[in-house]
Write a protein that holds these residues in place. Structure first.
Motif, PDB file in Angstrom:
ATOM      1  N   GLU A   8     -10.278  -2.944   3.767  1.00  0.00           N
ATOM      2  CA  GLU A   8     -10.667  -2.283   4.809  1.00  0.00           C
ATOM      3  C   GLU A   8     -11.094  -3.316   5.985  1.00  0.00           C
ATOM      4  O   GLU A   8     -11.706  -4.206   5.532  1.00  0.00           O
ATOM      5  CB  GLU A   8     -11.964  -1.673   4.482  1.00  0.00           C
ATOM      6  N   ALA A  25       0.847  -1.155  -0.057  1.00  0.00           N
ATOM      7  CA  ALA A  25       0.076  -0.128   0.009  1.00  0.00           C
ATOM      8  C   ALA A  25       0.737   1.378   0.065  1.00  0.00           C
ATOM      9  O   ALA A  25       1.834   1.303   0.530  1.00  0.00           O
ATOM     10  CB  ALA A  25      -0.888  -0.031   1.283  1.00  0.00           C
ATOM     11  N   ASN A  38      -6.728  -6.026  -6.036  1.00  0.00           N
ATOM     12  CA  ASN A  38      -6.252  -4.588  -6.695  1.00  0.00           C
ATOM     13  C   ASN A  38      -7.089  -3.475  -6.062  1.00  0.00           C
ATOM     14  O   ASN A  38      -7.186  -2.385  -6.842  1.00  0.00           O
ATOM     15  CB  ASN A  38      -6.139  -4.694  -8.055  1.00  0.00           C
ATOM     16  N   GLU A  39      -7.900  -3.660  -5.198  1.00  0.00           N
ATOM     17  CA  GLU A  39      -9.036  -2.876  -5.097  1.00  0.00           C
ATOM     18  C   GLU A  39      -8.676  -2.237  -3.360  1.00  0.00           C
ATOM     19  O   GLU A  39      -9.608  -1.790  -2.884  1.00  0.00           O
ATOM     20  CB  GLU A  39     -10.346  -3.363  -5.217  1.00  0.00           C
ATOM     21  N   GLY A  40      -7.853  -2.781  -2.862  1.00  0.00           N
ATOM     22  CA  GLY A  40      -7.525  -2.067  -1.402  1.00  0.00           C
ATOM     23  C   GLY A  40      -8.180  -3.217  -0.427  1.00  0.00           C
ATOM     24  O   GLY A  40      -8.755  -4.091  -0.748  1.00  0.00           O
ATOM     25  N   HIS A  51      -0.986   4.235   0.626  1.00  0.00           N
ATOM     26  CA  HIS A  51      -1.606   5.248   1.475  1.00  0.00           C
ATOM     27  C   HIS A  51      -2.404   4.379   2.356  1.00  0.00           C
ATOM     28  O   HIS A  51      -3.155   3.394   2.049  1.00  0.00           O
ATOM     29  CB  HIS A  51      -2.597   5.976   0.540  1.00  0.00           C
ATOM     30  N   THR A  64     -12.331  -6.638   0.998  1.00  0.00           N
ATOM     31  CA  THR A  64     -11.082  -6.631   0.080  1.00  0.00           C
ATOM     32  C   THR A  64     -11.347  -7.146  -1.045  1.00  0.00           C
ATOM     33  O   THR A  64     -12.648  -7.742  -1.496  1.00  0.00           O
ATOM     34  CB  THR A  64      -9.924  -7.266   0.766  1.00  0.00           C
ATOM     35  N   SER A  87      -7.621   1.091   6.561  1.00  0.00           N
ATOM     36  CA  SER A  87      -8.085   0.803   5.303  1.00  0.00           C
ATOM     37  C   SER A  87      -6.769   1.290   4.425  1.00  0.00           C
ATOM     38  O   SER A  87      -6.059   2.047   4.770  1.00  0.00           O
ATOM     39  CB  SER A  87      -9.273   1.739   4.660  1.00  0.00           C
ATOM     40  N   ASP A  88      -6.461   0.470   3.321  1.00  0.00           N
ATOM     41  CA  ASP A  88      -5.352   0.919   2.423  1.00  0.00           C
ATOM     42  C   ASP A  88      -5.871   0.775   0.987  1.00  0.00           C
ATOM     43  O   ASP A  88      -6.835   0.248   0.674  1.00  0.00           O
ATOM     44  CB  ASP A  88      -4.165  -0.141   2.612  1.00  0.00           C
ATOM     45  N   ASN A  89      -4.954   1.095  -0.071  1.00  0.00           N
ATOM     46  CA  ASN A  89      -5.091   1.264  -1.398  1.00  0.00           C
ATOM     47  C   ASN A  89      -4.186   0.063  -2.067  1.00  0.00           C
ATOM     48  O   ASN A  89      -3.745   0.265  -3.220  1.00  0.00           O
ATOM     49  CB  ASN A  89      -4.786   2.564  -2.078  1.00  0.00           C
ATOM     50  N   LYS A  91      -2.926  -4.047  -2.961  1.00  0.00           N
ATOM     51  CA  LYS A  91      -3.361  -5.193  -3.761  1.00  0.00           C
ATOM     52  C   LYS A  91      -4.547  -6.115  -3.304  1.00  0.00           C
ATOM     53  O   LYS A  91      -4.568  -7.177  -3.931  1.00  0.00           O
ATOM     54  CB  LYS A  91      -2.253  -5.951  -4.256  1.00  0.00           C
TER      55      LYS A  91
END
Length: 621
Positions: free
Chosen positions: A614, A556, A610-612, A558, A607, A575-577, A579
């Motif tokens: 949470e 990630a 590639n959509e992060g 961010h 999750t 939460s992250d951006n 994979k």
């Protein structure tokens, strides 16, 4: 005739009396052997042992219990001096058994019995202290303290409170260290012992500097200096240590005075370089800190290298030494050596935690076995008394049944007492396992973040402290907390919100937000003593684990940390951006589920590839 001057025993006169036409006999001869052993101990241990064996044999003939326990304690101290600690402890325990017999005999004054018992407790504490077995040393010191207080033996109280403070400081328990040091100061003031006041205040200064309490540190250091400066020739080993303390006082954040710091450290270096000192590392470490503050990196390197102790145990002082070397080599552009010393920090911290875990567990087992034996001895004594009472009072069936009922009741109580001791040991073992898990979750996470930072360009301007070195400082502080099952410093001081904010600041990819609904009347940070402290620590550890997973596995760039509190629950969202997460049953998430289970917490994961990711943790209040 009397032979009682064991401090300046005139052994020649006593030996001449033994060879005279009218030698001492009976109890006088027993006391003569006792004093001859004391007199010869500092000069000739072989002769001391010879007279000790004669005194021990005669003590059985004369039933001289007080002399016997004295002789056993002296033999134990001889083994202690030769570092034969197992034999020393065996003899000390034998001496305690003789003291018990003294009490049962009814032939001795209670003050003499208490004096013998407290001396032996203190000696056992000293033996365990020198072996770095802190829990056992504190246990025996605390057994001696009530006896010293009973008779108002102030000087002995002062020494024990100081020793206990030193042990707690080594263990990282600053609160207990401060309490015992303050008691040592109070008792030394009562006795008028100005040296012990200064010695105890040296320990207090270390406590206050670790707590970043400049006001208390300043007052304590100045009182130490006021004593040691006029007595510097009388206390040549301690005076440079006090000068190093004054140096650090003038280097504390927000109160820097480099001119004063350089004056103090120059005097300290002059003394340790001109005289023979066993341990110069503290003075050289302070000198290194001054050189680093002035950005004199080559000079700082010279001082830092002299703080390395090749035969050292794993201590936080070693970790601090390697941390300084890592920073110095970074500033000198020697990144290979900087990386080497970062690895040494990790190695020392891991060994430190492991050593203290194993040592603490073994000491708790010794205490458990000791208490078990004491309970068994007490049970045997009670049974013997019970049988005698039955023999004298057995006048009928009703009386016999009543006695049997009492006996069964006592046996049940003894069994419950032993079971309680076993449960205490099992609880301690469980807490140690939790501690090991905390070392993985917290320190493992922080060191992983540090590794990631080392592989990326350093965003700090040239000449300033690098970001990964700042995180290394936080890691060392975290070691002190986790190794002794304490909360992280910022969490301890200001609560979860402030701690998570500081954590997010230390991670470039992270941001932190905090929300409370209007109906919240009691913020989580004020719920101390009512469960809030435990919940805060749980959420703090979970946040560390989740952020580390996002950076290490999800790649990630961010990460958003949110803390939401309502009147009935608190929710942590990370939460992250990255994979996304392929497996929601990894070891890290399993640890988190175990942490929140006692609070009936829930975990939700959202999750996609590639959509992060949470992750929401909710704990009811």
């Amino acid at each position: 005739m009397a032979y009682n001057d064991h401090r300046n025993a005139k052994v020649d006169s006593l030996e001449a009396a033994l060879k005279s036409a009218n030698p001492p006999k009976g109890d006088d001869l027993l006391r003569a052997y006792d004093n001859l052993m004391r007199g010869w101990m500092p000069y000739d241990t072989q002769k001391a042992s010879e007279y000790g064996r004669k005194a021990l044999a005669l003590s059985y003939e004369r039933n001289g219990l007080n002399v016997r326990q004295n002789i056993l304690r002296l033999f134990a101290q001889m083994h202690y001096a030769r570092e034969e600690h197992d034999e020393a402890i065996r003899l000390f325990q034998w001496a305690l058994a003789v003291v018990d017999t003294m009490e049962q005999s009814g032939r001795y004054k209670q003050m003499d019995i208490d004096d013998a018992r407290s001396c032996t407790y203190g000696a056992i504490g000293n033996d365990y202290n020198i072996q770095d077995k802190h829990h056992l040393a504190i246990h025996y010191y605390q057994l001696a303290l009530p006896i010293f207080e009973k008779y108002n033996w102030t000087e002995s109280q002062t020494i024990l409170y100081h020793n206990i403070g030193e042990l707690y400081l080594t263990m990282g328990n600053l609160q207990e260290a401060e309490r015992n040091y303050l008691m040592a100061v109070k008792k030394s003031e009562a006795s008028g012992d100005s040296l012990m006041m200064a010695i105890a205040r040296k320990g207090l200064f270390k406590v206050y500097t670790r707590q970043d309490d400049y006001k208390q540190a300043k007052a304590t250091a100045e009182k130490c200096y006021a004593y040691y400066h006029p007595h510097r020739t009388e206390e040549p080993e301690d005076y440079p240590v006090v000068l190093a303390a004054m140096t650090r006082l003038n280097m504390m954040n927000g109160h820097e005075n480099l001119t004063a710091a350089k004056t103090y450290i120059h005097e300290a270096l002059t003394l340790v370089d001109s005289l023979c000192f066993e341990d110069k590392s503290d003075v050289y470490a302070a000198a290194c800190e001054v050189a680093m503050a002035e950005k004199q990196w080559q000079q700082a390197l010279g001082y830092a290298l002299q703080t390395i102790r090749p035969d050292s145990l794993a201590t936080t002082a070693d970790a601090s030494c390697y941390k300084m070397l890592a920073e110095i080599y970074t500033q000198l552009g020697q990144k290979d050596k900087a990386s080497l010393y970062i690895d040494k920090v990790y190695e020392v911290m891991t060994r430190y935690a492991t050593d203290h875990y194993q040592s603490g567990l073994s000491q708790m087992e010794v205490l458990y076995e000791t208490e078990k034996k004491e309970a068994q001895i007490a049970a045997l004594d009670k049974e013997r008394g019970l049988y005698l009472w039955l023999l004298a009072a057995a006048i009928g069936l009703i009386v016999l049944l009543s006695v049997l009922f009492i006996y069964r009741h006592l046996a049940h109580r003894r069994q419950k007492a032993l079971l309680a001791a076993k449960v205490a040991l099992e609880t301690e073992t469980k807490e140690r396992r939790i501690l090991a898990r905390d070392l993985h979750d917290s320190l493992g996470s922080m060191l992983s973040l540090l590794r990631i930072k080392c592989l990326t360009p350093d965003p700090s301007p040239k000449g300033e402290g690098s970001e990964y070195l700042k995180l290394l400082d936080a890691t060392i502080e975290e070691l002190r907390r986790v190794a002794h099952h304490l909360m992280p410093e910022e969490l301890l001081r200001n609560g979860l919100v402030s701690a998570l904010h500081d954590f997010a600041v230390s991670v470039p990819a992270a941001t932190f937000q905090h929300f409370e609904t209007e109906e919240v009347t009691t913020p989580l940070s004020t719920r101390r003593g009512g469960g809030g402290e435990a919940i805060e620590l749980t959420l703090y550890r979970c946040a560390y684990e989740l952020v580390n997973n996002a950076m290490k596995y999800a790649e990630a760039t961010h990460i958003d940390i949110q803390l939401m509190q309502t009147a009935s629950e608190v929710t942590l969202t990370v939460s992250d951006n990255g994979k996304g997460m392929a497996d929601g049953n990894g070891m890290g998430l399993q640890n988190i589920r175990e942490r929140i289970a006692p609070y009936h917490g829930t975990l939700r994961i959202v999750t996609g590839e590639n959509e992060g990711t949470e992750i929401n943790l909710t704990l009811p209040l």
